[in-house]
Write a protein that holds these residues in place. Structure first.
Motif, PDB file in Angstrom:
ATOM      1  N   THR A 250       0.844  -1.185   0.000  1.00  0.00           N
ATOM      2  CA  THR A 250       0.000   0.000   0.000  1.00  0.00           C
ATOM      3  C   THR A 250       0.883   1.240   0.000  1.00  0.00           C
ATOM      4  O   THR A 250       1.726   1.395   0.883  1.00  0.00           O
ATOM      5  CB  THR A 250      -0.922   0.027   1.232  1.00  0.00           C
ATOM      6  OG1 THR A 250      -1.746  -1.145   1.219  1.00  0.00           O
ATOM      7  CG2 THR A 250      -1.806   1.257   1.237  1.00  0.00           C
ATOM      8  N   SER A 251       0.715   2.095  -0.973  1.00  0.00           N
ATOM      9  CA  SER A 251       1.508   3.312  -1.062  1.00  0.00           C
ATOM     10  C   SER A 251       0.580   4.474  -1.419  1.00  0.00           C
ATOM     11  O   SER A 251      -0.596   4.288  -1.732  1.00  0.00           O
ATOM     12  CB  SER A 251       2.620   3.162  -2.108  1.00  0.00           C
ATOM     13  OG  SER A 251       2.071   2.863  -3.379  1.00  0.00           O
ATOM     14  N   TYR A 252       1.136   5.674  -1.361  1.00  0.00           N
ATOM     15  CA  TYR A 252       0.339   6.850  -1.718  1.00  0.00           C
ATOM     16  C   TYR A 252       1.253   7.895  -2.344  1.00  0.00           C
ATOM     17  O   TYR A 252       2.488   7.810  -2.281  1.00  0.00           O
ATOM     18  CB  TYR A 252      -0.377   7.419  -0.486  1.00  0.00           C
ATOM     19  CG  TYR A 252       0.526   8.068   0.530  1.00  0.00           C
ATOM     20  CD1 TYR A 252       0.797   9.437   0.481  1.00  0.00           C
ATOM     21  CD2 TYR A 252       1.126   7.322   1.542  1.00  0.00           C
ATOM     22  CE1 TYR A 252       1.627  10.042   1.404  1.00  0.00           C
ATOM     23  CE2 TYR A 252       1.958   7.916   2.475  1.00  0.00           C
ATOM     24  CZ  TYR A 252       2.197   9.280   2.402  1.00  0.00           C
ATOM     25  OH  TYR A 252       3.037   9.880   3.315  1.00  0.00           O
ATOM     26  N   PHE A 253       0.634   8.894  -2.946  1.00  0.00           N
ATOM     27  CA  PHE A 253       1.375  10.024  -3.500  1.00  0.00           C
ATOM     28  C   PHE A 253       0.575  11.285  -3.243  1.00  0.00           C
ATOM     29  O   PHE A 253      -0.621  11.245  -2.925  1.00  0.00           O
ATOM     30  CB  PHE A 253       1.642   9.837  -5.001  1.00  0.00           C
ATOM     31  CG  PHE A 253       0.400   9.666  -5.830  1.00  0.00           C
ATOM     32  CD1 PHE A 253      -0.282  10.762  -6.328  1.00  0.00           C
ATOM     33  CD2 PHE A 253      -0.094   8.388  -6.113  1.00  0.00           C
ATOM     34  CE1 PHE A 253      -1.428  10.602  -7.090  1.00  0.00           C
ATOM     35  CE2 PHE A 253      -1.233   8.222  -6.872  1.00  0.00           C
ATOM     36  CZ  PHE A 253      -1.906   9.331  -7.363  1.00  0.00           C
ATOM     37  N   LEU A 254       1.237  12.415  -3.363  1.00  0.00           N
ATOM     38  CA  LEU A 254       0.604  13.715  -3.223  1.00  0.00           C
ATOM     39  C   LEU A 254       0.475  14.376  -4.589  1.00  0.00           C
ATOM     40  O   LEU A 254       1.153  13.990  -5.549  1.00  0.00           O
ATOM     41  CB  LEU A 254       1.424  14.611  -2.294  1.00  0.00           C
ATOM     42  CG  LEU A 254       1.683  14.076  -0.887  1.00  0.00           C
ATOM     43  CD1 LEU A 254       2.567  15.047  -0.110  1.00  0.00           C
ATOM     44  CD2 LEU A 254       0.384  13.823  -0.134  1.00  0.00           C
ATOM     45  N   GLU A 255      -0.390  15.366  -4.672  1.00  0.00           N
ATOM     46  CA  GLU A 255      -0.563  16.073  -5.935  1.00  0.00           C
ATOM     47  C   GLU A 255       0.757  16.660  -6.419  1.00  0.00           C
ATOM     48  O   GLU A 255       1.045  16.680  -7.621  1.00  0.00           O
ATOM     49  CB  GLU A 255      -1.596  17.188  -5.766  1.00  0.00           C
ATOM     50  CG  GLU A 255      -1.873  17.970  -7.026  1.00  0.00           C
ATOM     51  CD  GLU A 255      -2.921  19.039  -6.830  1.00  0.00           C
ATOM     52  OE1 GLU A 255      -2.624  20.212  -7.153  1.00  0.00           O
ATOM     53  OE2 GLU A 255      -4.023  18.714  -6.349  1.00  0.00           O
TER      54      GLU A 255
ATOM     55  N   ILE B  16       5.484   5.443   1.269  1.00  0.00           N
ATOM     56  CA  ILE B  16       5.046   4.315   2.072  1.00  0.00           C
ATOM     57  C   ILE B  16       4.355   4.833   3.331  1.00  0.00           C
ATOM     58  O   ILE B  16       4.812   5.793   3.956  1.00  0.00           O
ATOM     59  CB  ILE B  16       6.245   3.413   2.454  1.00  0.00           C
ATOM     60  CG1 ILE B  16       6.979   2.957   1.194  1.00  0.00           C
ATOM     61  CG2 ILE B  16       5.780   2.212   3.264  1.00  0.00           C
ATOM     62  CD1 ILE B  16       6.131   2.195   0.213  1.00  0.00           C
ATOM     63  N   ILE B  17       3.250   4.216   3.706  1.00  0.00           N
ATOM     64  CA  ILE B  17       2.524   4.649   4.903  1.00  0.00           C
ATOM     65  C   ILE B  17       3.387   4.422   6.142  1.00  0.00           C
ATOM     66  O   ILE B  17       4.189   3.484   6.208  1.00  0.00           O
ATOM     67  CB  ILE B  17       1.176   3.922   5.036  1.00  0.00           C
ATOM     68  CG1 ILE B  17       1.365   2.405   5.067  1.00  0.00           C
ATOM     69  CG2 ILE B  17       0.230   4.321   3.935  1.00  0.00           C
ATOM     70  CD1 ILE B  17       0.089   1.651   5.284  1.00  0.00           C
ATOM     71  N   ASP B  18       3.234   5.283   7.108  1.00  0.00           N
ATOM     72  CA  ASP B  18       4.064   5.256   8.306  1.00  0.00           C
ATOM     73  C   ASP B  18       3.581   4.169   9.262  1.00  0.00           C
ATOM     74  O   ASP B  18       2.429   4.176   9.701  1.00  0.00           O
ATOM     75  CB  ASP B  18       4.010   6.623   8.990  1.00  0.00           C
ATOM     76  CG  ASP B  18       4.930   6.698  10.197  1.00  0.00           C
ATOM     77  OD1 ASP B  18       5.800   5.813  10.348  1.00  0.00           O
ATOM     78  OD2 ASP B  18       4.788   7.655  10.991  1.00  0.00           O
TER      79      ASP B  18
ATOM     80  N   ASP C 203      -2.501   3.970  -3.775  1.00  0.00           N
ATOM     81  CA  ASP C 203      -2.439   2.854  -4.714  1.00  0.00           C
ATOM     82  C   ASP C 203      -2.411   1.596  -3.859  1.00  0.00           C
ATOM     83  O   ASP C 203      -1.414   1.310  -3.191  1.00  0.00           O
ATOM     84  CB  ASP C 203      -1.195   2.947  -5.592  1.00  0.00           C
ATOM     85  CG  ASP C 203      -1.105   1.796  -6.595  1.00  0.00           C
ATOM     86  OD1 ASP C 203      -2.127   1.126  -6.815  1.00  0.00           O
ATOM     87  OD2 ASP C 203      -0.010   1.567  -7.136  1.00  0.00           O
ATOM     88  N   THR C 204      -3.517   0.889  -3.832  1.00  0.00           N
ATOM     89  CA  THR C 204      -3.643  -0.253  -2.924  1.00  0.00           C
ATOM     90  C   THR C 204      -3.830  -1.537  -3.716  1.00  0.00           C
ATOM     91  O   THR C 204      -4.548  -1.572  -4.709  1.00  0.00           O
ATOM     92  CB  THR C 204      -4.844  -0.071  -1.980  1.00  0.00           C
ATOM     93  OG1 THR C 204      -6.047  -0.094  -2.744  1.00  0.00           O
ATOM     94  CG2 THR C 204      -4.761   1.248  -1.231  1.00  0.00           C
ATOM     95  N   LYS C 205      -3.188  -2.569  -3.264  1.00  0.00           N
ATOM     96  CA  LYS C 205      -3.374  -3.891  -3.866  1.00  0.00           C
ATOM     97  C   LYS C 205      -4.538  -4.634  -3.207  1.00  0.00           C
ATOM     98  O   LYS C 205      -4.965  -5.682  -3.661  1.00  0.00           O
ATOM     99  CB  LYS C 205      -2.095  -4.715  -3.718  1.00  0.00           C
ATOM    100  CG  LYS C 205      -0.875  -4.066  -4.366  1.00  0.00           C
ATOM    101  CD  LYS C 205      -1.051  -3.950  -5.875  1.00  0.00           C
ATOM    102  CE  LYS C 205       0.229  -3.446  -6.532  1.00  0.00           C
ATOM    103  NZ  LYS C 205       0.289  -2.003  -6.626  1.00  0.00           N
TER     104      LYS C 205
END
Length: 656
Positions: free
Chosen positions: A45-50, A62-64, A127-129
């Motif tokens: 599971t990861s994320y991004f900012l605008e 990566i989530i904390d 972005d999650t699997k």
């Protein structure tokens, strides 16, 4: 310990509902390897900012899941105490040290709760699997609570959606029953991100909402019959505004970012749309009983004469003591059209920004008599409405070169099609950071004009010029890290609110000099993290800041139960030297100068215990361990900080 049953019930219903949804989808939603071990988790599971999309840096964050600073559960702690609040969860905030704006153009200027709001800088697109859920609950002994809930899932590999909900509430520490809610903050965002199959088109959207009602206390009503004038007697003390005043702020924002790649990485067109609404109200039911709180209010007939710079008239302000409901509403529509790309290693961004805003403020319950210069009556108004609407246009751009992921040279500029501008240059690598920022910015709307039952002004101010130089350097000697840093700021034509809560502008340049040191050291399992700052304010006594500022944390990692779980146990200290901190006026939601109450120097010591078991993190914390009877600290004039109390929090992540 007092626990709000409805909050706990909502939390567990959300958790059970999502667990149920995951169960219905069955094991089909899980990925198992040949050893039947669950492989979903933080790494899937990861994320991004605008900002990551705007810069095309390809970064996935990566989530904390660490324990570092996990026990710092509120905005003040989480900022390393760089915010000043009113002593309780969810109350008005301001930076301890001066910060210049990040953009040019007109701003509303009513932002004591902006730190609680979601926005383009902190909305995460995932972005999650597998479906990702995070539930974070904090409970204090004074029934202070925080619920932080995140849910996100991918529809397919190109499309994700989710939501993030935070609720903070705190009860009165003084001036009433400690079961009465003081502040009740709700922050919410719903978000979605979409890519076309060929990755040429990207679409991001989020809706954010902030709802912030506060029962305004006005601080402790000093009482000579109580120890320390009642500042730390808490429920024995009265509040300056009793229980009759309430403020409320709501914010709603629709935000769209989308882009289309026309020529690969060399040329991409993008567009950003913002539609914002801010609404503020103030209600006071017992004005007559609280006259001493409002500056310049002497009786219920005439408040003051004031020269009107805009209308070239004099105004006689007839004040009503019967009670009042007043407020304002602000709309802003913003479009940004631009191009970006990468040429010969340099990334560029160029854009045109258009801003349209509309501000309406009104009140009921007073007469405003406007006089001409010859003292003849111009008009008399019972219910006044004030409206401002303008259009502003800007040109801007950025140019940056990334030597590697830890080294960058960047320049940024924005110009109003008038006389405002922003120029910023930055260089950093692993060991060195240098920044220069120059901004000429306009007065806020609330500085220019404001109308209410208690205050009424029109001002013509010059633009403010701020020049800033800052730098830092890293040294590492084995387990010791030293990071000395410094900054110098010079501000000309600075606008502030004086002792009568009236906007004023300095006639001389103000200077702020800071030097500091971050010091980290590890000795076996024992670690210490420290931050020390010395600040000197030069020129007129307008920037009221603590000369000495320090944070220190000492903890032992995995010293307890290390065979069963990860742990941290330690002490944390914060210290500010004595200073005349700005006071707070809830009518206009502004912090202002005061010369009567010195926030004294005081070390605040907490003890904490953090633990992690797989995807569950828990903290236990005793705050203000060094409290003594009838002794304590203030966060703002007349507002005591938290007494000794116990806080616990649990953060649980689900990946199926």
């Amino acid at each position: 310990m007092k626990v709000n049953p409805s909050a706990v019930l909502i939390l567990w219903l959300c958790i059970l509902g999502l667990l149920g949804g995951s169960f219905v989808s069955g094991l089909r939603a899980q990925i198992l390897d040949d050893t039947t071990k669950q492989v979903y988790g933080p790494k899937t599971t990861s994320y991004f900012l605008e900002r990551d999309i705007l810069e095309d840096n390809g970064r996935l964050r990566i989530i904390d899941t660490t324990l570092n600073a996990f026990h710092q559960y509120n905005k003040v702690n989480g900022s390393r105490n760089f915010y000043q609040d009113l002593g309780s969860f969810g109350t008005a905030l301001r930076p301890v040290f001066f910060q210049s704006p990040d953009r040019v153009g007109t701003r509303l200027g009513i932002d004591p709760y902006q730190a609680f709001a979601f926005g383009p800088d902190n909305v995460r697109y995932f972005d999650t699997k597998s479906p990702f859920t995070q539930a974070y609950y904090v409970q204090g002994t004074n029934a202070d609570q925080s619920i932080d809930f995140v849910f996100s899932r991918n529809v397919n590999q190109y499309w994700n959606f989710g939501m993030h909900y935070i609720r903070l509430n705190s009860n009165r520490l003084f001036g009433g029953d400690n079961e009465e809610i003081l502040a009740d903050n709700i922050s919410f965002t719903a978000f979605t991100g979409f890519y076309s199959k060929n990755k040429r088109y990207t679409f991001l959207y989020h809706y954010t909402h902030l709802n912030q009602p506060v029962e305004e206390s006005g601080g402790v009503a000093l009482d000579a019959a109580l120890p320390n004038n009642g500042l730390f007697s808490f429920l024995e003390s009265d509040a300056n505004l009793g229980i009759s005043a309430e403020s409320w702020q709501t914010q709603n924002n629709h935000h769209i970012y989308h882009q289309y790649k026309l020529l690969g990485k060399g040329f991409t067109a993008f567009h950003v749309l913002d539609i914002q609404r801010h609404r503020n109200t103030y209600t006071e039911a017992d004005i007559q009983g609280n006259l001493d709180f409002y500056p310049r209010v002497q009786n219920d007939v005439i408040n003051y004469f004031d020269e009107d710079d805009v209308l070239d008239t004099l105004r006689v302000f007839n004040f009503s003591s019967e009670g009042v409901f007043e407020g304002n509403i602000y709309w802003q529509y913003q479009n940004r059209f631009g191009i970006k790309g990468k040429i010969s290693g340099f990334n560029y961004i160029a854009y045109f920004r258009n801003q349209i805003y509309n501000w309406n403020s009104s009140y009921e319950g007073q007469n405003l008599i406007r006089l001409n210069q010859d003292s003849t009556i111009l008009d008399t108004l019972k219910n006044l409405n004030l409206r401002v609407a303008e259009i502003e246009n800007f040109l801007g751009g950025e140019l940056f070169y990334e030597f590697n992921e830890n080294s960058r040279l960047a320049a940024k500029a924005e110009f109003a099609l008038g006389d405002n501008y922003l120029l910023e240059g930055t260089f950093y690598n692993r060991n060195l950071s240098l920044t220069f920022k120059s901004i000429l910015y306009a007065p806020t709307l609330v500085q220019r004009q404001f109308t209410s039952n208690f205050f009424d002004w029109r001002r013509l101010f010059s633009n403010t010029l701020s020049n800033e130089f800052s730098g830092s350097i890293d040294f590492t000697f084995g387990k010791l890290r030293l990071n000395p840093f410094g900054s110098y700021k010079i501000v000309t034509n600075y606008i502030y609110f004086d002792e009568n809560v009236q906007p004023q502008q300095t006639a001389e340049a103000l200077q702020l000099l800071q030097i500091g040191l971050n010091l980290d050291y590890q000795w076996g399992r024992v670690k210490t993290v420290n931050n020390f700052i010395y600040t000197e304010s030069l020129g007129a006594d307008i920037f009221r800041v603590p000369r000495l500022f320090a944070n220190s944390r000492v903890y032992c990692e995995d010293c307890l139960l290390k065979k069963l779980l990860q742990t941290q146990i330690g002490l944390e200290m914060h210290f500010k030297s004595a200073y005349f901190a700005d006071s707070y006026m809830p009518v206009s939601k502004q912090f202002y100068l005061q010369n009567e109450f010195e926030v004294k120097a005081y070390p605040i010591v907490d003890v904490f215990f953090n633990m992690r078991i797989k995807n569950v993190r828990i903290f236990l914390k005793f705050i203000h361990l060094n409290e003594r009877p009838d002794k304590g600290y203030e966060t703002s004039p007349m507002y005591p900080g938290q007494p000794r109390s116990f806080i616990f929090g649990v953060n649980w992540m689900f990946f199926d």
